[in-house]
Design a protein around this motif. Structure first.
Motif, mmCIF file in Angstrom:
data_model
loop_
_atom_site.group_PDB
_atom_site.id
_atom_site.type_symbol
_atom_site.label_atom_id
_atom_site.label_comp_id
_atom_site.label_asym_id
_atom_site.label_seq_id
_atom_site.Cartn_x
_atom_site.Cartn_y
_atom_site.Cartn_z
ATOM 1 N N PRO A 851 -6.443 15.254 10.008
ATOM 2 C CA PRO A 851 -7.067 16.298 10.823
ATOM 3 C C PRO A 851 -8.012 15.736 11.874
ATOM 4 O O PRO A 851 -8.126 16.281 12.968
ATOM 5 N N SER A 852 -8.698 14.632 11.553
ATOM 6 C CA SER A 852 -9.672 14.090 12.501
ATOM 7 C C SER A 852 -9.009 13.551 13.762
ATOM 8 O O SER A 852 -9.679 13.323 14.769
ATOM 9 N N ASP A 853 -7.676 13.346 13.728
ATOM 10 C CA ASP A 853 -6.989 12.884 14.930
ATOM 11 C C ASP A 853 -7.081 13.913 16.054
ATOM 12 O O ASP A 853 -6.917 13.566 17.227
ATOM 13 N N ALA A 854 -7.306 15.171 15.696
ATOM 14 C CA ALA A 854 -7.384 16.223 16.713
ATOM 15 C C ALA A 854 -8.735 16.250 17.418
ATOM 16 O O ALA A 854 -8.896 16.946 18.431
ATOM 17 N N LEU A 855 -9.711 15.502 16.909
ATOM 18 C CA LEU A 855 -11.034 15.508 17.512
ATOM 19 C C LEU A 855 -11.047 14.641 18.762
ATOM 20 O O LEU A 855 -10.386 13.610 18.842
ATOM 21 N N THR A 856 -11.852 15.058 19.749
ATOM 22 C CA THR A 856 -12.082 14.203 20.908
ATOM 23 C C THR A 856 -13.003 13.062 20.506
ATOM 24 O O THR A 856 -13.608 13.072 19.432
ATOM 25 N N ALA A 857 -13.140 12.069 21.394
ATOM 26 C CA ALA A 857 -14.016 10.925 21.097
ATOM 27 C C ALA A 857 -15.442 11.395 20.869
ATOM 28 O O ALA A 857 -16.122 10.939 19.944
ATOM 29 N N GLN A 858 -15.906 12.320 21.706
ATOM 30 C CA GLN A 858 -17.279 12.801 21.543
ATOM 31 C C GLN A 858 -17.421 13.607 20.254
ATOM 32 O O GLN A 858 -18.432 13.482 19.547
ATOM 33 N N GLU A 859 -16.421 14.405 19.921
ATOM 34 C CA GLU A 859 -16.485 15.177 18.675
ATOM 35 C C GLU A 859 -16.501 14.258 17.456
ATOM 36 O O GLU A 859 -17.222 14.515 16.485
ATOM 37 N N ARG A 860 -15.697 13.180 17.493
ATOM 38 C CA ARG A 860 -15.716 12.240 16.375
ATOM 39 C C ARG A 860 -17.087 11.606 16.225
ATOM 40 O O ARG A 860 -17.590 11.432 15.116
ATOM 41 N N ASN A 892 -16.518 23.640 16.998
ATOM 42 C CA ASN A 892 -15.158 23.193 17.302
ATOM 43 C C ASN A 892 -14.665 22.181 16.261
ATOM 44 O O ASN A 892 -13.493 22.200 15.863
ATOM 45 N N ILE A 893 -15.569 21.296 15.832
ATOM 46 C CA ILE A 893 -15.206 20.297 14.827
ATOM 47 C C ILE A 893 -14.822 20.977 13.510
ATOM 48 O O ILE A 893 -13.803 20.656 12.893
ATOM 49 N N PHE A 894 -15.651 21.934 13.071
ATOM 50 C CA PHE A 894 -15.358 22.646 11.825
ATOM 51 C C PHE A 894 -14.000 23.352 11.913
ATOM 52 O O PHE A 894 -13.210 23.339 10.962
ATOM 53 N N ARG A 895 -13.739 23.969 13.070
ATOM 54 C CA ARG A 895 -12.470 24.696 13.230
ATOM 55 C C ARG A 895 -11.290 23.731 13.154
ATOM 56 O O ARG A 895 -10.292 24.003 12.482
ATOM 57 N N LYS A 896 -11.391 22.595 13.835
ATOM 58 C CA LYS A 896 -10.279 21.649 13.842
ATOM 59 C C LYS A 896 -10.064 21.005 12.481
ATOM 60 O O LYS A 896 -8.923 20.692 12.101
ATOM 61 N N LEU A 897 -11.143 20.780 11.736
ATOM 62 C CA LEU A 897 -11.029 20.122 10.433
ATOM 63 C C LEU A 897 -10.823 21.102 9.288
ATOM 64 O O LEU A 897 -10.589 20.682 8.152
ATOM 65 N N GLY A 898 -10.952 22.408 9.577
ATOM 66 C CA GLY A 898 -10.768 23.406 8.539
ATOM 67 C C GLY A 898 -11.873 23.415 7.501
ATOM 68 O O GLY A 898 -11.598 23.633 6.309
ATOM 69 N N ILE A 899 -13.089 23.168 7.924
ATOM 70 C CA ILE A 899 -14.230 23.171 7.009
ATOM 71 C C ILE A 899 -15.273 24.147 7.539
ATOM 72 O O ILE A 899 -15.167 24.662 8.653
ATOM 73 N N ARG A 902 -21.618 21.230 7.090
ATOM 74 C CA ARG A 902 -21.881 19.838 7.433
ATOM 75 C C ARG A 902 -21.617 18.921 6.241
ATOM 76 O O ARG A 902 -21.183 17.774 6.412
ATOM 77 N N ARG A 903 -21.910 19.396 5.044
ATOM 78 C CA ARG A 903 -21.772 18.567 3.860
ATOM 79 C C ARG A 903 -20.339 18.066 3.684
ATOM 80 O O ARG A 903 -20.105 16.940 3.236
ATOM 81 N N ARG A 904 -19.367 18.913 4.087
ATOM 82 C CA ARG A 904 -17.962 18.523 3.914
ATOM 83 C C ARG A 904 -17.582 17.340 4.814
ATOM 84 O O ARG A 904 -16.621 16.620 4.518
ATOM 85 N N LEU A 905 -18.340 17.128 5.905
ATOM 86 C CA LEU A 905 -18.013 16.020 6.799
ATOM 87 C C LEU A 905 -18.135 14.673 6.091
ATOM 88 O O LEU A 905 -17.429 13.718 6.436
ATOM 89 N N ARG A 906 -19.036 14.600 5.112
ATOM 90 C CA ARG A 906 -19.252 13.333 4.421
ATOM 91 C C ARG A 906 -18.035 12.906 3.613
ATOM 92 O O ARG A 906 -17.867 11.728 3.302
ATOM 93 N N ASP A 907 -17.192 13.864 3.268
ATOM 94 C CA ASP A 907 -16.051 13.562 2.406
ATOM 95 C C ASP A 907 -14.761 13.313 3.181
ATOM 96 O O ASP A 907 -13.717 13.060 2.578
ATOM 97 N N LEU A 908 -14.828 13.404 4.517
ATOM 98 C CA LEU A 908 -13.607 13.289 5.316
ATOM 99 C C LEU A 908 -13.535 11.928 6.003
ATOM 100 O O LEU A 908 -14.553 11.365 6.409
#
Length: 911
Positions: A851-860, A892-899, A902-908
């Motif tokens: 899923p993180s492949d859909a993020l832009t460089a700035q979003e990552r 936008n990040i949450f929408r693209k990653l389906g979360i 913020r806490r869920r970001l640590r597990d991805l």
């Protein structure tokens, strides 16, 4: 009238800001075309929509006061300053003269203004109107242009009105969205003329006025006022060949010239004072013996309004009045304003007025301006300091003192980015008399300006001459100048008869600096030895220099000097010292961020990004930092550099991108020779072609890069040259490159260097000897940070094993290489490993999309920072964005990653 498209553009901007999409418009056009009227429309429309509206206007006479326009805009917002992070509060406080402190980077001030506007916009959307922005002081203009390029989701709209100028110079607002009010058509022009002048007008005169006005609304309203009604009705209006703005200004001048003498003098004082303070105007008028009622005729003539503030009908009125006055009357007006200005609360404005009241020269007035320059520089107003110093030089009676002040003014102008003005001041300083040290400093500044304007082959020689001249006068500055000359020759490719080796030979005779050697002294000595006696001889000295830089700069426990971090990082790369290169690159970025130094941060980010490529973090860090650095370069107007982009394109195997970047760099070089970026592009091409298996092309590019006078590029290119020469059937060239690489590796002694040398020996060996070298290379590189070269070693080892008939062992090595190379994004090398695997009968697994492949460089980058626990405000401060923009990106990040948290970001996986 006739402004439907323009009003719709303004309304669209406001609608976007109201809905959370910040935006900017730059309204450009000639004087009187209707820019201010559009700003009034924006103000009225914003008021109806519930916006908070803040206004400021530039004044031609106020361009020397640093941050004056910015303070005018933000003054009423400062009650919210406590919501800003401490560094931003401090930056604004120092810039506005509200507190003491080190001069802030102007872009940190910009971030503070952006955050302040975003904070205020939490209550209601904000509209900022900047009229006559061409006359904003330079510091304010640069900050506001930076803010305009960074607004995204703050509910903020900015509208700048700029008058077209005749000069060729650029302004900070270039590149922002532009709205050009069109000239009125004939129908609208006649209607406006009729509405603004109800008296009878002869049809022929009407048509001539419409024709002469060329659709300029102010001209249509003001030109008839200059003629008597009878002439308008009878067709006897005088002809005039002046351009529209000039003619309108002339009409204002004629109108003011008809006023009583006392009124003319009062209006002149108002024109000379850009603050618009009524109390100040009255005090100054009192010094001239002019009564308050003298203003009535000017108000009746529609030239000026005086109530709580002094407001001219149009900026052309101010300029017309001031330009039409005699020099004597101007001096009287400024003298009165100086006398009426409190020297304790506003010493700089008092000094400015007093200087303009001088006829001839005046040392006391010049000294006051010099003090004002110091205060301006302390607030970060380098351009203002330069203007004060330039005027101080003009007023200085003593020739030697005048030359010294002109030299200081030139230095400040160059620091402010006004290199052409700096060269003019250098000519004044050169008339002297100057002492020997000042003359040497003059030549050094001339070289620095040349390096900034056109970094060609003559610049290293200019720096060398300056260093020689400084040697008997200031040994420390001389040695630093030698170091700059060597660096410039490496970066620009030298040229003419001043090669890097000639400069190094001359620097060898430089006298030692007093006291214990500084980092700069050690670095100079190490580079001199390297270029005069060879890499192996210079390496020990360079290692000592790098240790001193890592210890803070001096190496003797003294004050830290961080100026050499970038050169130190490049030197560490040349020595294959990956640990020190990483430490210095990371520190360079961290210190630039903490200081808000956007003048140096983009280069620091791009250097750090290029270094991260070699560690295998092509996506995690490298691409993100390069994108951030490139964005900041665009925001700050800095010249683009392509090191990181070239490294990324080459290691990713992007043939078209690498070729395009190489061509763009060559075009920008404009024939200046093979500079560091051009030779680094050859290194990137060598990596690219080795990955693609085009070994003859790789050999050609690697040979050029390894012959470079830029030490880091030549060190990086040597292992590429060995591999390309072996595979292209050029064993003699491979052996020569291996000999040099082995010598450098022995002098360096780092795992990176020893691993590359072992791999290169393996490529040129056969049988058990080759196998031993491959195993040694894997062990050595495994102890370093160089994941790219470790993966490539598995690749070439697997290729060799397959050709030796050890199919299973080959599979193990190739499988490891394929997994590592594809995971890091080294696509061409990964595909090379995949082809070899297929040749062994095994089908490599494809990389699974995440899923993180859909993020832009700035979003990552934002996602990774938030995953570490950073708040939106902390991320905003690091990336020079507003917290609201970070929140928008997070949605936008949450929408693209389906979360949803913020806490869920640590597990991805966000690499």
């Amino acid at each position: 009238m006739g402004r439907r498209a323009e009003r719709e553009a303004v309304d669209h901007l406001l609608a976007g800001a109201r809905d959370g999409r910040s935006g900017v418009l730059v309204v450009r056009g000639e004087a009187g075309i209707g820019k201010s009227a559009l700003l009034e429309h924006a103000r009225d429309a914003a008021g109806r929509a519930g916006f908070r509206v803040e206004r400021a206007a530039g004044a031609e006479s106020e361009t020397q006061f640093a941050f004056a326009g910015l303070h005018q805009l933000c003054g009423l917002l400062m009650d919210r300053v406590d919501a800003l992070p401490a560094p931003q509060q401090a930056a604004l406080g120092v810039a506005f003269g509200l507190r003491d402190g080190d001069a802030p980077d102007r872009f940190l001030v910009g971030l503070a203004v952006l955050t302040l506007l975003a904070e205020v916009a939490e209550d209601a959307p904000v509209l900022c109107l900047l009229d006559d922005a061409q006359w904003l002081d330079r510091a304010s203009a640069e900050v506001l242009a930076f803010v305009a390029r960074r607004v995204v989701a703050e509910r903020v709209a900015l509208v700048f009105a700029l008058r077209d100028t005749d000069g060729p110079g650029t302004d900070p607002f270039t590149g922002l969205p532009v709205l050009r009010p069109a000239a009125l058509g004939v129908t609208e022009a006649r209607a406006l003329l009729a509405a603004g002048w109800p008296a009878p007008v002869d049809a022929g005169v009407r048509d001539r006025i419409v024709g002469e006005a060329r659709g300029n609304p102010l001209a249509l309203l003001e030109l008839p006022r200059a003629a008597e009604g009878a002439r308008l009705a009878g067709g006897f209006e005088r002809p005039d060949v002046l351009g529209v703005p000039r003619r309108v200004e002339e009409e204002f001048r004629l109108r003011s010239a008809s006023l009583p003498a006392a009124t003319q003098l009062l209006v002149l004082v108002a024109a000379a004072d850009p603050t618009g303070e009524t109390a100040l105007l009255r005090r100054a008028a009192g010094h001239l013996g002019v009564d308050d009622d003298a203003a009535a005729p000017a108000e009746a003539a529609g030239l000026v309004e005086i109530d709580a503030r002094v407001r001219f009908r149009h900026p052309l009125v101010r300029s017309a009045v001031y330009r039409a006055a005699t020099p004597t009357d101007r001096r009287r007006a400024h003298a009165a304003l100086a006398a009426a200005t409190d020297p304790r609360s506003d010493p700089d404005r008092r000094a400015w007025h007093r200087a303009r009241a001088v006829l001839g020269t005046d040392e006391e007035a010049a000294a006051e301006l010099e003090l004002s320059a110091g205060r301006a520089r302390a607030r970060g107003g380098v351009a203002a300091a330069a203007a004060f110093l330039q005027h101080a030089a003009e007023l200085t009676p003593d020739p030697a003192r005048r030359a010294a002040r002109a030299l200081e003014a030139a230095d400040a102008q160059h620091e402010a980015g006004a290199s052409a003005e700096a060269l003019e001041l250098l000519a004044v300083a050169a008339d002297g008399p100057l002492d020997a040290l000042s003359l040497a400093r003059l030549e050094l500044l001339r070289a620095r300006i040349a390096l900034h304007l056109s970094p060609g082959g003559e610049v290293p020689g200019m720096l060398l001459d300056a260093a020689k001249a400084l040697a008997p006068l200031d040994a420390a500055l001389s040695r630093e100048t030698y170091l700059h000359a060597i660096d410039a020759a490496s970066v620009t490719g030298g040229g003419h008869d001043r090669s890097v080796r000639e400069i190094a030979a001359a620097a060898r005779a430089a006298p030692p600096a007093p006291g214990r050697p500084r980092a700069a002294d050690l670095l100079l000595d190490g580079l001199v030895t390297t270029f005069t006696r060879g890499f192996a001889a210079g390496a020990p000295g360079l290692r000592r220099a790098l240790e001193a830089i890592r210890n803070g700069g001096r190496g003797d426990g003294g004050r830290a000097d961080h100026r050499w971090l970038l050169l130190g990082m490049r030197t560490a790369t040349a020595l294959y010292d990956d640990e020190t290169a990483d430490v210095l690159a990371a520190r360079n970025v961290r210190l630039a961020r903490e200081a808000g130094a956007l003048s140096t941060l983009p280069a620091a980010l791009i250097a750090r990004s290029a270094a991260l490529v070699l560690t295998g973090r092509l996506a995690q860090g490298a691409a993100d930092l390069d994108a951030e650095g490139a964005a900041l370069m665009r925001a700050t107007g800095a010249e683009p550099t392509r090191y990181a982009q070239l490294a990324l394109a080459g290691w990713r195997g992007r043939e078209a991108d690498t070729a395009e970047l190489t061509a763009a760099g060559a075009e920008d070089a404009g024939g200046r020779g093979a500079g560091a970026e051009a030779t680094f592009a050859q290194y990137a091409l060598a990596v690219l072609h080795n990955g693609l298996g085009d070994y003859p092309s790789a050999l050609q590019a690697a040979a050029r890069a390894s012959a470079s006078d830029d030490p880091p590029t030549s060190s990086l290119a040597l292992p590429e040259l060995v591999e390309a020469a072996v595979r292209a059937g050029a064993p003699e060239r491979a052996a020569a490159a291996l000999e040099e690489l082995t010598s450098r590796a022995a002098a360096s002694g780092t795992p990176w260097a020893l691993g590359l040398a072992a791999r290169s020996r393996a490529l040129t060996s056969t049988g058990p000897e080759a196998d031993g070298h491959y195993r040694e290379a894997i062990d050595r590189l495994g102890e370093s940070r160089m994941a790219t070269h470790l993966a490539r070693t598995h690749l070439v080892y697997g290729e060799w094993l397959r050709r030796e008939g050890s199919r299973q062992a080959a599979r193990d090595q190739l499988r490891t290489a394929h997994e590592q190379l594809t995971a890091m994004g080294a696509e061409a090398f990964g595909e090379r490993a995949a082809r070899e695997l297929r040749a062994t009968g095994e089908h490599p697994r494809k990389r699974t999309e995440r899923p993180s492949d859909a993020l832009t460089a700035q979003e990552r980058q934002i996602a990774r920072l938030v995953a570490t626990g950073a708040t939106s405000q902390e991320v905003a401060a690091q990336l020079f964005l507003s917290p609201r923009t970070i929140e928008t990106h997070l949605r936008n990040i949450f929408r693209k990653l389906g979360i949803t948290s913020r806490r869920r970001l640590r597990d991805l996986p966000l690499d």
